[in-house]
Structure formats: C-alpha cells, structure tokens
Design a protein around this motif. Structure first.
Motif, short mmCIF file in Angstrom:
data_model
loop_
_atom_site.label_atom_id
_atom_site.label_comp_id
_atom_site.label_asym_id
_atom_site.label_seq_id
_atom_site.Cartn_x
_atom_site.Cartn_y
_atom_site.Cartn_z
N LEU A 275 0.84 -1.20 0.00
CA LEU A 275 0.00 0.00 0.00
C LEU A 275 0.87 1.25 0.00
N LYS A 289 -7.27 3.34 6.75
CA LYS A 289 -7.99 2.07 6.79
C LYS A 289 -8.80 1.86 5.50
N LYS A 292 -6.45 0.89 2.68
CA LYS A 292 -5.96 -0.48 2.87
C LYS A 292 -7.03 -1.49 2.43
N GLU A 296 -6.91 -4.33 -0.58
CA GLU A 296 -7.20 -5.73 -0.24
C GLU A 296 -8.36 -6.25 -1.07
N MET A 303 -3.15 -6.97 3.24
CA MET A 303 -2.09 -6.04 2.87
C MET A 303 -1.21 -5.82 4.10
N SER A 306 3.70 -1.42 3.58
CA SER A 306 3.24 -0.05 3.28
C SER A 306 4.43 0.89 3.13
N ILE A 327 -0.64 -3.86 9.76
CA ILE A 327 0.42 -3.81 8.75
C ILE A 327 1.72 -4.18 9.44
#
Length: 435
Positions: A275, A289, A292, A296, A303, A306, A327
């Motif tokens: 991400l 969020k 993410k 996904e 995921m 990052s 994460i």
C-alpha cells in the motif's frame, strides 16, 4: 551464546542488544542480573553496567537505556578509531563509548520525538538530524559499529564461532502515477491538453493524443521492463500502489478503473504488492484504513506492507496507526531530499515505541536512496547518480546489510525530466544483484 550481565534488564536494553547481536551479528545472547551466575559462566561474556565486576569484557553504560520517556539528551561527538561515535564512557570501558545507547538513540529516531522544525509537507527534515549535521548520514553507522564490536570480540574470544550474515537486495517501486495519459478521465485529459497548449508544450500535446488513441505506448507503462530485470537477476521486487482519492498531491488514476485493477492484479502474480497511503493519511487513520481495504479488495489478500506517499509520516503516530491496521512492514524510513540512512542502519528493525516503551510487531525496512532525490533535489545527472548509488551500495555490502532503493515506474520512462534514467535503474539492479 554470549552472556550479558547488566544491573537492570529494561525493555530498551533487551531491544537494542537483540538488534545488534541477533539481527546484525547473528549471535545468540542471554541476560543475567546475578553476579554469581555471570562469574560462574565459562563462555564469552560481557558486562554492561556502571563499574566492571573484574577483568571481563566491559562496556560502561550511559543512562539512556535505563530511562523512560523522552528527555533532552546531550550529544557530544567523538571518534572510535576513525569512526564517529557519541556517549563516550572513558578508557576503562573495552570500547570508548556506549554503543548500545548510541544505537538506541539513532534507531528509535529519538530525536524525532524532540521539538523540531518540520518542512513544508510536515515531515522531519534531514537537516534537523544528528547524522546530517555530523556528516554520517550516508553511512549505516550502527552496522559499522556492530562490525567493529565483532572484531574486538574476536580478539577477546578467538575460540568462539562467529556466523556471518548475507547481503540482501530488495527493489522497491512506488506507483504514484500508473500511467502518464492513459485511462485518465475526460476532464483531466482535456484540462491537461489545454494546460500543455497554454505552456506551448507541443510534444506533450501530441503524446497525450497519441497515447489516448493507442498510437503510442504510455510512457509510464514500464512494468514489463521492471519485471524483466526482476526475472533476469532473480531479485525481490515490491510495488507500492497509490489508490487514494484524487487531490493536488495524489494524482494517480482512479482506483475504480478496471485497467488499473488489472495492472495491480498482474503485479501480484509476478511480484509483491504494498500500500502507498495517500498524502493526507498522516493524520487520518480512517482514511488509511479505507485505502488499505480498497487494495485488499483488489488483490484479495491481506495487505501487510506499506510506504507513505511523499514519505510523509510522523513518529510515533503514523506507525501506531499502521500497527492498529495489522500492517507488518513499513518502507518509509528515509528522506526525500537527501540520500542515506535515516535510522543509521541498513538492517531491517522492529519499531520501538518510546511512548509505550515496547518493541512493536511493525518491522521497518530503511531505504538508502530515492530516484527523485538524485534527480530533482540533488540535481545529479544519470552518470553522477550511478556513482552515488555505487557509493551507498558499497557501504551496505561492507556490512552485509540489506540494500533497498526507491524508484518510480516513471523514472524508467526516458520521458521529460527522466530522459536517460532508464539505464540508471538497470545499471543499479545489475550492481546490486551481485552477491
């Protein structure tokens, strides 16, 4: 196994000793606070305390690892042979400074918790850092210290078997703009066309039209070249996709575009995907969020990695948000305007949260350089950039660390201000892939 005696085993002590001995030097360690147990131990042993117990290998401790919270810390620079160091402890210590407190100060980014002036994007700037001010930003100082410590240990304990870690290379690609012209909305295409016309950018106008009508390939569509190099040199490659909503700082095509989703799914088949949280997620956990979950939904997999867009993060808040979202890996640890090692290490490490005094499950992968730093900030030519990359790569290889560069799909395009840069990535991969 090396036994460590200290008068108090704090979370800080356990954290930094594990990083230096276990992660860098691959040496197992154990701790004790009992003098009789330490004296009776027949293997290699080190005392880390205020006063030596006898004639053992002794490193005099400063106060930092036995404190809590963040306080003003006085840093006075010195030298260990020709290597810069600080937190000097005098001649009675087996080495002249507290390697563990100094390493903890650098790797936790302790100074980023102290009052400082942020740049225009709200980031901690390289110029504020001790590493920049004292001229060791381009050296993985913690790893260098660890290997000098290893040399001293070998002289003291020559019969002990010391393993040696292997150098690693991870190529990372940020996808801020998946395509230069293709698949962008009609409004953005028309707006871009008239902007080019107003600025008399005739070639850009032609390229925009040619790409839209499939006469030419989109210049930022460099994914096949990246994957070809990945396959030829058998290297780990990670693509970080920006899928935030459009803003002045987030200008990728819409995440809802079918072709964009197909591109991401293709990359999942051939490489790893992470991400690239958008510009405003630094202070917005809800937005983080949301992005993410978007990625996904496209990849159909959790995921776990990052990297912040614009490298825009604030400690400890941003990392706490990533941890809350489960994460496990972050690749943001570096500077936008300078190359080098922001945490003074080229070894991935677990984030230590100074707010809560705990080692967290978030593993930080520090990168050594970024293409836009070399080109736009340092104003280096492609040839000069290859030279700078070689310097940083050699620093990492000397300590068998992990070399992580940050490139963009755009910089392989040979387009506009990236003219001549395609060979930079290819040359770097060839150099870095050599063990």
């Amino acid at each position: 196994m090396i036994l460590i005696y200290t008068h108090k085993i704090t979370p800080r002590v356990r954290y930094i000793f594990k990083h230096i001995f276990t992660r860098i030097l691959l040496i197992d360690i154990d701790f004790t606070t009992k003098v009789e147990e330490f004296v009776a131990f027949n293997g290699p042993k080190i005392s880390y305390t205020n006063v030596a117990l006898g004639k053992e290998f002794f490193i005099k401790s400063a106060h930092l690892l036995f404190e809590q919270g963040v306080n003003d810390v006085e840093v006075t620079m010195g030298k260990w042979d020709k290597v810069p160091c600080f937190f000097g402890v005098g001649s009675k210590s087996s080495i002249p400074f507290d390697i563990f407190s100094a390493s903890f100060y650098l790797i936790t980014r302790y100074e980023e918790y102290l009052p400082h002036v942020k740049d225009k994007h709200g980031r901690y700037s390289a110029e504020e850092s001790l590493a920049y001010q004292q001229g060791f930003l381009e050296k993985p100082l913690i790893d260098i210290w660890a290997y000098k410590l290893l040399k001293t240990l070998k002289e003291r304990f020559p019969d002990y078997t010391y393993p040696l870690r292997k150098y690693k290379f991870i190529a990372t690609i940020d996808v801020d703009n998946a395509f230069a012209y293709k698949y962008k909305s009609i409004v953005r295409t028309i707006g871009g066309f008239f902007t080019d016309a107003y600025q008399l950018k005739i070639f850009n106008m032609w390229d925009r039209i040619a790409v839209r009508f499939n006469i030419k390939k989109d210049p930022f569509d460099t994914y096949k070249e990246i994957l070809k190099l990945k396959k030829e040199h058998n290297i780990k490659t990670i693509f970080f996709f920006l899928i935030g909503d459009y803003s002045s700082f987030d200008t990728n095509i819409s995440y809802a575009k079918g072709k964009f989703k197909l591109l991401i799914k293709d990359m999942v088949d051939y490489a790893r995907v992470g991400l690239h949280p958008s510009y405003y997620t630094i202070h917005n956990a809800t937005l983080l969020k949301k992005e993410k979950e978007r990625l996904e939904g496209i990849t159909n997999m959790p995921m776990i990695r990052s990297r912040q867009h614009f490298l825009r993060f604030s400690l400890p808040k941003t990392y706490q948000q990533l941890i809350d979202l489960e994460i496990l890996e972050d690749y943001s640890m570096g500077y936008a305007n300078h190359v080098g090692f922001r945490a003074s290490t080229c070894t991935p490490f677990y984030f230590y949260d100074l707010d809560y005094e705990i080692q967290t499950p978030l593993k930080v992968f520090p990168f050594a350089l970024m293409d836009t730093t070399l080109n736009l900030h340092l104003k280096l030519t492609p040839r000069q950039s290859i030279g700078k990359i070689r310097e940083l790569l050699n620093e990492v290889k000397r300590v068998n660390g992990t070399f992580i560069p940050l490139f963009h799909n755009e910089s392989l395009s040979n387009y506009l201000y990236w003219k001549g840069w395609q060979r930079v990535y290819g040359t770097m991969v060839k150099m870095a892939a050599k063990k």
